[in-house]
Motif scaffolding. Structure first.
Motif, PDB file in Angstrom:
ATOM      1  N   VAL A 181      45.562  38.031  61.049  1.00 31.37           N
ATOM      2  CA  VAL A 181      45.669  39.415  61.531  1.00 31.37           C
ATOM      3  C   VAL A 181      46.720  40.172  60.713  1.00 31.37           C
ATOM      4  CG1 VAL A 181      46.392  40.868  63.490  1.00 31.37           C
ATOM      5  CG2 VAL A 181      44.862  38.922  63.857  1.00 31.37           C
ATOM      6  N   TRP A 182      47.856  39.492  60.512  1.00 28.94           N
ATOM      7  CA  TRP A 182      48.958  40.089  59.753  1.00 28.94           C
ATOM      8  C   TRP A 182      48.514  40.434  58.328  1.00 28.94           C
ATOM      9  CZ3 TRP A 182      53.146  42.629  60.465  1.00 28.94           C
ATOM     10  CH2 TRP A 182      54.134  42.698  59.508  1.00 28.94           C
ATOM     11  N   ARG A 183      47.851  39.478  57.718  1.00 32.04           N
ATOM     12  CA  ARG A 183      47.391  39.709  56.336  1.00 32.04           C
ATOM     13  C   ARG A 183      46.330  40.811  56.292  1.00 32.04           C
ATOM     14  NH1 ARG A 183      46.750  33.782  53.514  1.00 32.04           N
ATOM     15  NH2 ARG A 183      48.939  33.520  52.980  1.00 32.04           N
ATOM     16  N   GLY A 184      45.473  40.754  57.323  1.00 32.39           N
ATOM     17  CA  GLY A 184      44.415  41.771  57.382  1.00 32.39           C
ATOM     18  C   GLY A 184      44.993  43.157  57.523  1.00 32.39           C
ATOM     19  N   PHE A 185      46.039  43.245  58.355  1.00 24.86           N
ATOM     20  CA  PHE A 185      46.681  44.539  58.553  1.00 24.86           C
ATOM     21  C   PHE A 185      47.249  45.077  57.232  1.00 24.86           C
ATOM     22  CE2 PHE A 185      50.739  46.751  59.262  1.00 24.86           C
ATOM     23  CZ  PHE A 185      50.266  47.882  59.893  1.00 24.86           C
TER      24      PHE A 185
ATOM     25  N   VAL B 262      46.372  48.328  54.957  1.00 19.25           N
ATOM     26  CA  VAL B 262      47.368  49.308  54.509  1.00 19.25           C
ATOM     27  C   VAL B 262      47.280  49.453  52.990  1.00 19.25           C
ATOM     28  CG1 VAL B 262      49.854  49.729  54.266  1.00 19.25           C
ATOM     29  CG2 VAL B 262      48.923  48.961  56.457  1.00 19.25           C
ATOM     30  N   ASP B 263      47.185  48.305  52.326  1.00 21.36           N
ATOM     31  CA  ASP B 263      47.106  48.293  50.865  1.00 21.36           C
ATOM     32  C   ASP B 263      45.860  49.039  50.389  1.00 21.36           C
ATOM     33  OD1 ASP B 263      48.126  47.176  48.321  1.00 21.36           O
ATOM     34  OD2 ASP B 263      46.134  46.237  48.294  1.00 21.36           O
ATOM     35  N   TRP B 264      44.758  48.806  51.087  1.00 28.59           N
ATOM     36  CA  TRP B 264      43.493  49.448  50.704  1.00 28.59           C
ATOM     37  C   TRP B 264      43.574  50.963  50.903  1.00 28.59           C
ATOM     38  CZ3 TRP B 264      39.481  52.501  52.240  1.00 28.59           C
ATOM     39  CH2 TRP B 264      38.290  52.403  51.505  1.00 28.59           C
ATOM     40  N   LEU B 265      44.137  51.364  52.051  1.00 27.39           N
ATOM     41  CA  LEU B 265      44.254  52.800  52.336  1.00 27.39           C
ATOM     42  C   LEU B 265      45.168  53.479  51.317  1.00 27.39           C
ATOM     43  CD1 LEU B 265      44.523  52.790  56.231  1.00 27.39           C
ATOM     44  CD2 LEU B 265      42.612  53.617  54.851  1.00 27.39           C
ATOM     45  N   MET B 266      46.236  52.786  50.983  1.00 24.48           N
ATOM     46  CA  MET B 266      47.158  53.343  49.994  1.00 24.48           C
ATOM     47  C   MET B 266      46.446  53.460  48.648  1.00 24.48           C
ATOM     48  SD  MET B 266      50.889  51.986  48.990  1.00 24.48           S
ATOM     49  CE  MET B 266      51.692  52.532  47.494  1.00 24.48           C
TER      50      MET B 266
END
Lengths: 554, 399
Positions: free
Chosen positions: B37-41, B45-49
């Motif tokens: 979950v943590w990595r997915g989150f 975030v990385d993808w949105l950025m």
């Protein structure tokens, strides 16, 4: 015994070298760019040596004024100091006082090159063309919002900005305005006509010949005969009602079509003259020098050529008078757009008008000449008030620089500029420029815009005074803010009280403090440290911004 | 920013993971889930950025002369990839790479903030009292902080250029790295490999050809409309404008799909293979109609922003609007084209003809709005040449 490895093939070595070169290039480029961005080099304005004839013309004008003063038995007040002259030029050309950085550069120039350097620097600066564009636009199209869609004031001002920046000959610019055709966006000069269109009236969206005639007379010929729209001149017999309408007839064929402003030869112009019962067709006739009117071409093209004909002295005089007014905040012939056709003229006007027409209507040259004259560099206050006080006659005869109130945008521009030690120009951070734009607009709205009446002298109001004392602009530009406000920076970057006071004076009033002033404000800073000292600097700034001297051109 | 695989083993950043042997099975499962979950989150975030950086990056490129072909090339490739793979997610090209660039830019900006502040203080101190001890002090401080910032930025970039690398300098790791051999070659290779992986020449060439093709398609209608604006006679101008608008309607009905076909085939001549595109249309008429509608509709907001021009250094802001709207339109065109390519049967004739008829009012309205823009936009008639739905926000400005 060591064995050296066999040498690599040349192709591989070349490829590696190329890779290294590319990488080092990228790295050096990146670092170099970064350093350039961080360590902004000192601006090096183009320094052009003033042409001898510019100075010669200025001396010629000085001689005329000297004769005039001698006739009136007036002793001129004397020359103002360099920084005062610098301030005047800055206010006239950019609408704000010079920054500390510009003052430092100015003071490094040779004595006889200072004024020339400063004018050159400002002609290279977009602030000048933008400011002049706005001032001239008021003459051409006023300040009204104008008709929806078909009038784009900002587009026109932007076009004027480019014309002034490129120093396009002024006669060409005026010809473009009068003879404009096309869509108001593609041909911004067409807004000169579209602003007069009355939408939804019985005239089918036609440009108004009456308004256009009045503007042409006033803006380009320096003749104010708006009253002649309804009757002959009641105070003389020089102007008749037909003079007005015959010039208006040149605009009568203009219409608004699918492709913007066009000419329709089928359209005519009719007027019911005073005392007559029937409207009669009016032919286009110029009010004087009909020999200069070209025989061929569209009506507006012919009018444009007539207005800007080299022998039409009214055009040169009108422009010179307006530029003079922009520089002095007071015209040579008052009102600015009411110059008698046959004279008499004040000293200097004819010399400047002739020089202007003989030098391709070069506005920059005209400004250069005026700022080099003794009249422009004259002090406004007498150094010997007991023996040679400044009288009204001194100011009227230009034997002393006329003191005038700053215009609202000049007050706003100067407050904002004095809160920064470097000039807020096209190279400044976009946040600073956007902030200046909003703050100036807001301040002018509250302070009261002078509108189209460019040089009407108005008394200061209580509201204006209160706005300066308690308004948001001064509050926000003097409060403690190490990032945005000069008062905080000065307080934190020098421990020398005298230096701090001097810097504040230079930044706000473009002069150094007198001994008494220095002592008074140094006392205020004495024994103060940290926040207390910063607050004292705020007080000094607030006091200087609220001084009468700050709000006046002197 | 750099490719971790090319970095020396000592430099690669290891995640701090607790030893699995010390955790019991149910707890182990829970830990796994939490970690996922943590990595997915963070991945999200990385993808949105990355998406945000990509949009801004494309917007900035779109207003830079010549480099604007990169922006156009990317947008054409978006349609092409979806057409080739049939997967919408294939259109989100280089999001992770963009995220890396975004981190590097944001980190560099953050590190340079204090340097800029000190630079301003030094400059002002010089203006207040040239050569004073205070000014000299600020000057020395500026040199120190500039050198430190340069080293910090370089070291953060070498470690991967993520934001965390800019926030913590990892000094021990730095000194270890300094002691290694072959640093220059490693750094050089990783930077060059990254740049190579961006495929800039590919996008530039694709964008250039896509631009030329679109110009050929649009030249006739736009020049007729442009000519119509020069005619003084209103009736004649109206006739010429109607003819121009008619041609424009035809051109804009085909052009988005011709560009998608070109991106799919990779050959310039594909831009003119009308028969092939018509054939694909027959297999997915409603999808084609929908994507055309979106393309033309999404082109309109930028016309509103062209009414007044922002200062030169803010020209990229309207360009962001352009990318935000045109990007989904390109996705939809790619999707429609891939549907047509993958269907073996033609759509029912009712759908085919209904789609054709439904296209007419859309392209008609678009042609009318394009004609109208010359009265509204800042550049007037010149804006007719800025067909940003198929080119970049201002191709003439860019060239």
């Amino acid at each position: 015994m060591s064995v050296s490895p066999p040498p690599l093939p040349l192709r591989i070595r070349l490829r590696a070298a190329l890779k290294n070169l590319l990488f080092i290039g990228l790295l050096a480029g990146g670092i170099g760019y970064g350093i350039l961005r961080l360590w902004e080099p000192e601006p090096t304005p183009s320094v052009r040596i003033p042409k001898d004839d510019v100075l010669a013309v200025a001396e010629n004008i000085d001689a005329k004024f000297a004769d005039n003063w001698a006739e009136k038995n007036l002793t001129p007040i004397g020359r103002a100091d360099d920084l005062t002259v610098m301030r005047r030029i800055g206010l006239a050309l950019t609408g704000s006082v010079p920054s500390l950085e510009e003052i430092r550069h100015f003071e490094k120039q040779k004595q006889d090159k200072k004024i020339e350097w400063w004018t050159n620097r400002l002609f290279d600066d977009r602030r000048t063309s933008a400011y002049l564009a706005e001032r001239f636009a008021r003459t051409y199209v006023g300040v009204e919002v104008g008709p929806f869609i078909i009038y784009r004031r900002y587009r026109m001002v932007s076009w004027l900005n480019d014309q002034f920046f490129e120093n396009r000959p002024y006669d060409q610019l005026v010809r473009d305005l009068i003879a404009a055709k096309g869509i108001w966006t593609t041909h911004p000069e067409a807004n000169f006509l579209t602003v007069t269109v009355k939408q939804n009236d019985d005239k089918k969206n036609l440009p108004d010949p009456v308004k256009l005639a009045a503007r042409t007379y006033r803006a380009f010929l320096g003749i104010r005969i708006d009253c002649m729209q309804c009757h002959d001149d009641m105070f003389g017999d020089r102007w008749k009602q037909k003079d007005f309408h015959q010039l208006a007839a040149f605009f009568s064929q203009s219409k608004l079509g699918m492709n913007g402003i066009q000419e329709d030869p089928k359209q005519g112009y009719q007027v019911r003259y005073r005392g007559k019962t029937k409207a009669v067709p009016v032919k286009p006739v110029v009010p004087f020098r009909p020999d200069l009117l070209p025989k061929n071409g569209g009506l507006r093209e012919r009018l444009a050529k007539w207005v800007t004909n080299k022998e039409n002295e009214a055009f040169s005089r009108a422009t010179v008078n307006r530029v003079w007014a922009l520089l002095f905040n007071q015209p040579l012939v008052d009102p600015v757009d009411n110059i008698p056709l046959e004279g008499p003229y004040p000293p200097g006007l004819e010399i400047l008008a002739t020089d202007f027409s003989e030098h391709q209507y070069d506005l920059q040259r005209l400004i250069r000449i005026i700022v080099q004259t003794r009249v422009f560099q004259m002090a406004s206050a007498s150094p010997h008030p007991e023996t040679n006080p400044v009288t009204e006659l001194h100011e009227k005869s230009w034997a002393a620089f006329p003191t005038t109130r700053l215009r609202p945008e000049q007050v706003a521009g100067s407050i904002i500029q004095s809160a920064d030690l470097s000039p807020i120009d096209a190279d400044s951070h976009i946040i600073k420029r956007v902030q200046r734009w909003f703050q100036t607009g807001g301040f002018v709205k509250r302070f009261g815009d002078l509108g189209e009446d460019e040089f009407g002298q108005q008394a200061g109001t209580l509201t204006q005074r209160l706005l300066l004392m308690n308004g948001e602009l001064i509050k926000s530009r003097t409060k403690e803010n190490p990032f945005m406000n000069a008062s905080t920076r000065i307080g934190s970057l020098t421990k020398d009280h005298g230096k701090a006071v001097e810097t504040a004076y230079l930044t706000v009033l473009t002069r150094r403090p007198g001994e008494e002033e220095r002592a008074q404000f140094t006392d205020l800073l004495n024994e103060k440290h940290g926040g207390d000292r910063s607050r004292a600097m705020q007080d000094i700034y607030w006091t200087l911004l609220n001084s009468t001297e700050f709000s006046w051109n002197h | 920013m750099l490719d971790h695989s090319t970095l020396p083993p000592t430099v690669s950043v290891q995640e701090s993971v607790p030893s699995l042997a010390s955790v019991s099975p149910p707890e182990q499962k829970k830990k796994h889930r939490l970690r996922r979950v943590w990595r997915g989150f963070w991945s999200l975030v990385d993808w949105l950025m990355g998406a945000a950086v990509l949009i801004v990056g494309l917007a900035i490129l779109a207003v830079i002369p010549v480099l604007n072909f990169l922006s156009l090339g990317y947008l054409i490739e978006v349609s092409g990839r979806i057409a080739r793979t049939g997967k919408m997610r294939a259109g989100f090209i280089g999001i992770r790479k963009a995220s890396a660039v975004g981190s590097l830019v944001a980190g560099t900006w953050l590190v340079l903030l204090p340097v800029r502040l000190v630079s301003g203080m030094w400059k002002d101190a010089e203006l207040i009292d040239q050569g004073s001890p205070t000014a000299k002090g600020w000057y020395i401080f500026l040199i120190m902080i500039t050198v430190l910032a340069a080293i910090h930025i370089a070291w953060a970039a070498i470690r991967g250029g993520r934001l965390r690398h800019f926030l913590w300098p990892a000094p021990i790791q730095f000194f270890r790295w300094m002691g290694q051999d072959g640093k220059f070659t490693q750094v050089r290779n990783s930077v060059l490999n990254y740049i190579k992986a961006l495929g800039l020449p590919y996008y530039l060439w694709l964008g250039f050809r896509g631009f030329v093709g679109a110009v050929i398609w649009l030249a006739v209608p736009v020049l007729i409309l442009f000519g119509g604006a020069q005619i003084a006679s209103t009736p004649l101008a109206a006739i010429v404008n109607l003819i121009g608008a008619g041609f424009l309607m035809i051109a804009v009905s085909y052009l988005p799909f011709m560009q998608a076909h070109f991106a799919n085939e990779g050959q310039f001549r594909a831009l003119f293979q009308v028969k092939k595109v018509r054939d694909v249309f027959r297999r997915a008429p409603i999808a084609f109609w929908l994507s055309l509608f979106a393309t033309l509709l999404f082109a309109l907001p930028l016309y509103i922003l062209k009414i007044e021009l922002p200062p030169q250094d803010l020209a990229w802001i309207p360009s962001v609007v352009f990318v935000v709207f045109i990007f989904p339109a390109r996705l939809l065109v790619g999707w429609a084209f891939s549907r047509g390519l993958r269907r073996e049967k033609k759509g029912h004739w009712i759908f085919r003809y209904a789609s054709r008829f439904a296209m007419a009012p859309i392209v008609g309205a678009y042609a009318f709005i394009v004609w109208l823009t010359q009265y509204l936009t800042f550049n007037g008639t010149w804006s007719l040449l800025e067909q940003h739905a198929f080119l970049v926000p201002a191709p003439m400005l860019g060239l």
